[in-house]
Enzyme design. Structure first.
Site, PDB file in Angstrom:
ATOM      1  N   GLY A  48       0.921  -1.071  -0.108  1.00 44.31           N
ATOM      2  CA  GLY A  48       0.056   0.078  -0.161  1.00 44.31           C
ATOM      3  C   GLY A  48       0.540   1.470  -0.058  1.00 44.31           C
ATOM      4  N   GLU A 102       3.958   3.953   6.217  1.00 38.34           N
ATOM      5  CA  GLU A 102       2.800   3.253   6.147  1.00 38.34           C
ATOM      6  C   GLU A 102       1.785   3.985   4.947  1.00 38.34           C
ATOM      7  OE1 GLU A 102       1.179   0.668   6.386  1.00 38.34           O
ATOM      8  OE2 GLU A 102       1.332  -0.464   8.319  1.00 38.34           O
ATOM      9  N   ASP A 103       0.851   3.345   4.553  1.00 31.98           N
ATOM     10  CA  ASP A 103      -0.189   3.915   3.799  1.00 31.98           C
ATOM     11  C   ASP A 103      -1.400   4.328   4.658  1.00 31.98           C
ATOM     12  OD1 ASP A 103      -0.926   1.404   4.502  1.00 31.98           O
ATOM     13  OD2 ASP A 103      -2.083   0.738   2.707  1.00 31.98           O
ATOM     14  N   ASP A 106      -4.785   2.387  10.822  1.00 28.15           N
ATOM     15  CA  ASP A 106      -6.462   2.302  11.261  1.00 28.15           C
ATOM     16  C   ASP A 106      -6.401   2.144  12.846  1.00 28.15           C
ATOM     17  OD1 ASP A 106      -9.125   1.217  11.645  1.00 28.15           O
ATOM     18  OD2 ASP A 106      -9.088   0.835   9.260  1.00 28.15           O
ATOM     19  N   PHE A 155     -14.178   3.064   4.730  1.00 27.36           N
ATOM     20  CA  PHE A 155     -13.247   2.361   3.507  1.00 27.36           C
ATOM     21  C   PHE A 155     -12.693   3.221   2.551  1.00 27.36           C
ATOM     22  CE2 PHE A 155     -11.879  -0.759   0.274  1.00 27.36           C
ATOM     23  CZ  PHE A 155     -10.801  -1.296   0.967  1.00 27.36           C
ATOM     24  N   ASP A 162      -6.080  -0.405  -2.041  1.00 32.77           N
ATOM     25  CA  ASP A 162      -6.796  -1.039  -2.822  1.00 32.77           C
ATOM     26  C   ASP A 162      -7.929  -1.607  -2.321  1.00 32.77           C
ATOM     27  OD1 ASP A 162      -5.537  -3.122  -0.814  1.00 32.77           O
ATOM     28  OD2 ASP A 162      -6.372  -4.433  -2.439  1.00 32.77           O
ATOM     29  N   ARG A 168      -5.097   0.703  -6.768  1.00 33.46           N
ATOM     30  CA  ARG A 168      -4.017   1.338  -6.234  1.00 33.46           C
ATOM     31  C   ARG A 168      -3.422   2.533  -6.965  1.00 33.46           C
ATOM     32  NH1 ARG A 168      -2.137  -2.081  -2.159  1.00 33.46           N
ATOM     33  NH2 ARG A 168      -2.674  -4.313  -2.337  1.00 33.46           N
TER      34      ARG A 168
HETATM   35  P1  XMP Z   1      -4.746  -1.379  11.083  1.00 29.83           P
HETATM   36  O1  XMP Z   1      -6.095  -1.881  11.853  1.00 29.83           O
HETATM   37  O2  XMP Z   1      -4.007  -2.811  11.676  1.00 29.83           O
HETATM   38  O3  XMP Z   1      -4.843  -1.347   9.640  1.00 29.83           O
HETATM   39  O4  XMP Z   1      -4.044  -0.314  11.491  1.00 29.83           O
HETATM   40  C1  XMP Z   1      -3.854  -1.149   8.644  1.00 29.83           C
HETATM   41  C2  XMP Z   1      -3.849  -1.852   7.240  1.00 29.83           C
HETATM   42  O5  XMP Z   1      -5.300  -2.226   7.039  1.00 29.83           O
HETATM   43  C3  XMP Z   1      -5.591  -1.914   5.707  1.00 29.83           C
HETATM   44  N1  XMP Z   1      -6.545  -0.739   5.974  1.00 29.83           N
HETATM   45  C4  XMP Z   1      -7.080  -0.403   4.762  1.00 29.83           C
HETATM   46  N2  XMP Z   1      -6.901  -0.557   3.370  1.00 29.83           N
HETATM   47  N3  XMP Z   1      -8.587   1.025   2.983  1.00 29.83           N
HETATM   48  C5  XMP Z   1      -7.592  -0.032   2.477  1.00 29.83           C
HETATM   49  O6  XMP Z   1      -7.498  -0.011   1.247  1.00 29.83           O
HETATM   50  C6  XMP Z   1      -8.761   1.309   4.199  1.00 29.83           C
HETATM   51  O7  XMP Z   1      -9.701   2.157   4.410  1.00 29.83           O
HETATM   52  C7  XMP Z   1      -7.993   0.646   5.090  1.00 29.83           C
HETATM   53  N4  XMP Z   1      -7.980   0.918   6.408  1.00 29.83           N
HETATM   54  C8  XMP Z   1      -7.188  -0.314   6.784  1.00 29.83           C
HETATM   55  C9  XMP Z   1      -4.203  -1.442   5.064  1.00 29.83           C
HETATM   56  O8  XMP Z   1      -3.612  -2.477   4.724  1.00 29.83           O
HETATM   57  C10 XMP Z   1      -3.477  -1.014   6.359  1.00 29.83           C
HETATM   58  O9  XMP Z   1      -1.894  -1.225   6.086  1.00 29.83           O
HETATM   59 MG    MG Z   2      -5.227  -3.846   1.270  1.00 30.67          MG
END
Ligand code: XMP
Ligand code: MG
Length: 179
Positions: A48, A102-103, A106, A155, A162, A168
């Site tokens: 990501g 990081e992308d 969450d 989301f 993605d 992406r």
């Molecule tokens: P956590 O909860 O571990 O989540 O902080 C981080 C990872 O979850 C994915 N993620 C998303 N991917 N849209 C996405 O495409 C979103 O809104 C989203 N929220 C979480 C992502 O891979 C991230 O590294």
């Molecule tokens: Mg993903």
């Protein structure tokens, strides 16, 4: 309102590319002044964060290195839960200023896993730079040193993120439309 369809779901633009670039520039300026002389090692978390990492490092004017890791999941043979391990770390992080790229942060579970496993190699310090932060969802203690943009708990897709493999390549960030 700009709309797209991915896997039969409708998405609308939440953050246009100009605003994303402004956010990335803001992070780059902070890093340029705060990490100058530390020769930081940036660690881009694939998949990501690849576009964020690429745009960010082009805006940096300090000496730095970049490397790439991936989190691989496997089912442990002794435990039933899903275990995630870091793969691809090819630089010596011992004694270095490391910046995780990081992308999106969450809940912070992924970040916590990465920090734990990186700490094992005894870096001097670990900083975190993320393109997106969901403040309503983030419930961990690890400080987020640099966040380009804060986003609602929805989301999102585009600019590296993605939806089931697709999206992406989009230059804007989109949110799942409610209809
Ligand atoms: P956590 O909860 O571990 O989540 O902080 C981080 C990872 O979850 C994915 N993620 C998303 N991917 N849209 C996405 O495409 C979103 O809104 C989203 N929220 C979480 C992502 O891979 C991230 O590294
Ligand atoms: Mg993903």
């Amino acid at each position: 309102m700009k709309e797209i369809i991915i896997h039969n779901k409708k998405f609308t633009v939440l953050i246009p590319s100009e605003k994303i670039q402004d956010g990335v520039t803001g992070v780059a300026e902070k890093i340029n002044s705060e990490l100058k002389g530390k020769q930081p090692l940036f660690i881009c978390v694939l998949n990501g964060a690849f576009i964020f990492a690429s745009d960010l490092v082009k805006k940096l004017n300090i000496e730095c290195e970049i490397s790439f890791i991936k989190l691989a999941s496997y089912i442990g043979t002794t435990s039933s839960g899903e275990v995630k391990t870091l793969i691809g770390l090819d630089k010596n992080v011992h004694g270095r200023t490391v910046v995780i790229l990081e992308d999106i942060v969450d809940t912070g579970l992924t970040l916590e896993t990465i920090v734990k496993q990186l700490s094992f190699f005894e870096p001097k310090e670990i900083k975190v730079a993320t393109l997106l932060l969901k403040p309503e969802a983030y419930k961990r203690d690890i400080p987020i040193d640099y966040a380009a943009l804060k986003v609602p708990n929805d989301f999102l897709v585009g600019y590296g993120l993605d939806y089931d493999g697709l999206g992406r390549n989009l230059e804007d960030i989109y949110v799942l439309a409610v209809d």
